[in-house]
Design a protein around this motif. Sequence first.
Motif, PDB file in Angstrom:
ATOM      1  N   PHE A  58       0.946  -1.138   0.028  1.00 35.30           N
ATOM      2  CA  PHE A  58       0.043  -0.032  -0.087  1.00 35.30           C
ATOM      3  C   PHE A  58       0.782   1.175  -0.179  1.00 35.30           C
ATOM      4  O   PHE A  58       0.688   2.272  -0.752  1.00 35.30           O
ATOM      5  CB  PHE A  58      -0.973   0.061   1.202  1.00 35.30           C
ATOM      6  CG  PHE A  58      -2.146  -0.820   1.026  1.00 35.30           C
ATOM      7  CD1 PHE A  58      -3.113  -0.537   0.196  1.00 35.30           C
ATOM      8  CD2 PHE A  58      -2.501  -1.851   1.767  1.00 35.30           C
ATOM      9  CE1 PHE A  58      -4.244  -1.249  -0.255  1.00 35.30           C
ATOM     10  CE2 PHE A  58      -3.802  -2.675   1.569  1.00 35.30           C
ATOM     11  CZ  PHE A  58      -4.475  -2.373   0.635  1.00 35.30           C
ATOM     12  N   GLN A  59       1.934   1.318   0.615  1.00 35.56           N
ATOM     13  CA  GLN A  59       2.920   2.486   0.885  1.00 35.56           C
ATOM     14  C   GLN A  59       3.441   2.731  -0.680  1.00 35.56           C
ATOM     15  O   GLN A  59       3.400   3.930  -1.099  1.00 35.56           O
ATOM     16  CB  GLN A  59       4.007   2.221   1.854  1.00 35.56           C
ATOM     17  CG  GLN A  59       3.642   2.346   3.204  1.00 35.56           C
ATOM     18  CD  GLN A  59       4.652   1.882   4.105  1.00 35.56           C
ATOM     19  OE1 GLN A  59       5.825   1.507   3.917  1.00 35.56           O
ATOM     20  NE2 GLN A  59       4.194   2.179   5.473  1.00 35.56           N
ATOM     21  N   ASP A 108       0.592   4.576  -2.406  1.00 34.88           N
ATOM     22  CA  ASP A 108       0.671   5.808  -1.710  1.00 34.88           C
ATOM     23  C   ASP A 108       1.595   6.699  -2.278  1.00 34.88           C
ATOM     24  O   ASP A 108       1.419   8.067  -2.342  1.00 34.88           O
ATOM     25  CB  ASP A 108       0.721   5.623  -0.223  1.00 34.88           C
ATOM     26  CG  ASP A 108      -0.405   4.987   0.335  1.00 34.88           C
ATOM     27  OD1 ASP A 108      -1.637   4.984  -0.316  1.00 34.88           O
ATOM     28  OD2 ASP A 108      -0.374   4.654   1.438  1.00 34.88           O
ATOM     29  N   GLN A 109       2.819   6.268  -2.430  1.00 36.63           N
ATOM     30  CA  GLN A 109       3.861   7.297  -2.956  1.00 36.63           C
ATOM     31  C   GLN A 109       3.841   7.610  -4.448  1.00 36.63           C
ATOM     32  O   GLN A 109       4.164   8.539  -4.606  1.00 36.63           O
ATOM     33  CB  GLN A 109       5.117   6.502  -3.087  1.00 36.63           C
ATOM     34  CG  GLN A 109       5.660   6.254  -1.689  1.00 36.63           C
ATOM     35  CD  GLN A 109       6.987   5.066  -1.391  1.00 36.63           C
ATOM     36  OE1 GLN A 109       7.400   4.665  -2.257  1.00 36.63           O
ATOM     37  NE2 GLN A 109       7.537   5.019  -0.177  1.00 36.63           N
ATOM     38  N   GLU A 159      -1.772   7.709  -5.225  1.00 38.24           N
ATOM     39  CA  GLU A 159      -2.962   6.909  -5.316  1.00 38.24           C
ATOM     40  C   GLU A 159      -3.275   6.215  -4.118  1.00 38.24           C
ATOM     41  O   GLU A 159      -2.190   5.824  -3.311  1.00 38.24           O
ATOM     42  CB  GLU A 159      -2.889   5.908  -6.348  1.00 38.24           C
ATOM     43  CG  GLU A 159      -2.726   6.425  -7.882  1.00 38.24           C
ATOM     44  CD  GLU A 159      -3.719   7.181  -8.424  1.00 38.24           C
ATOM     45  OE1 GLU A 159      -4.832   7.090  -7.901  1.00 38.24           O
ATOM     46  OE2 GLU A 159      -3.669   8.484  -9.044  1.00 38.24           O
ATOM     47  N   ALA A 160      -4.475   6.197  -3.665  1.00 37.16           N
ATOM     48  CA  ALA A 160      -4.614   5.593  -2.298  1.00 37.16           C
ATOM     49  C   ALA A 160      -6.033   4.820  -2.218  1.00 37.16           C
ATOM     50  O   ALA A 160      -7.021   5.417  -2.895  1.00 37.16           O
ATOM     51  CB  ALA A 160      -4.593   6.628  -1.209  1.00 37.16           C
ATOM     52  N   ARG A 162      -8.907  -0.988   2.388  1.00 41.31           N
ATOM     53  CA  ARG A 162      -7.490  -1.480   2.577  1.00 41.31           C
ATOM     54  C   ARG A 162      -7.693  -2.534   3.614  1.00 41.31           C
ATOM     55  O   ARG A 162      -7.295  -3.786   3.666  1.00 41.31           O
ATOM     56  CB  ARG A 162      -6.655  -0.618   3.393  1.00 41.31           C
ATOM     57  CG  ARG A 162      -6.115   0.408   2.428  1.00 41.31           C
ATOM     58  CD  ARG A 162      -5.483   1.467   3.075  1.00 41.31           C
ATOM     59  NE  ARG A 162      -4.911   2.494   1.953  1.00 41.31           N
ATOM     60  CZ  ARG A 162      -3.672   3.131   1.839  1.00 41.31           C
ATOM     61  NH1 ARG A 162      -2.764   2.432   2.555  1.00 41.31           N
ATOM     62  NH2 ARG A 162      -3.531   3.782   0.972  1.00 41.31           N
TER      63      ARG A 162
END
Length: 116
Positions: A48-49, A52-53, A56-57, A63
Amino acid sequence: MATIKILLDKLYYGDQTAAISANVANILDYKRGKSSMRDYCNEFRNRFQVLDQRGEAFPVRTRGHILLSNAGLTEDQQALVMATTGRGLSFIAISDALTLLFPSLSSTTPTDTQSS
């Protein structure tokens, strides 16, 4: 000036669609397998990180849902996790419940357990 910015963005950033799609697939396709629950949750957090970088989340509850769904648990075990979190689906709550309740759960199916 706007045209120069667009050209420079394409040169240095390129089209991120393919990379983002690959990262999303990387998350959705990841199953626990033989790893411990703690390792599984940590790997999910890392995946997920990466997304995120890229800016996009996934929503927090989504999650948690993906984490729980891909953990390889039976429906009863999933219900126990949901009861432990108070029906909350946040990633942190699900991750904490999984590692608390099933720290060393093997990845065998219920039929494998019965035949042993």
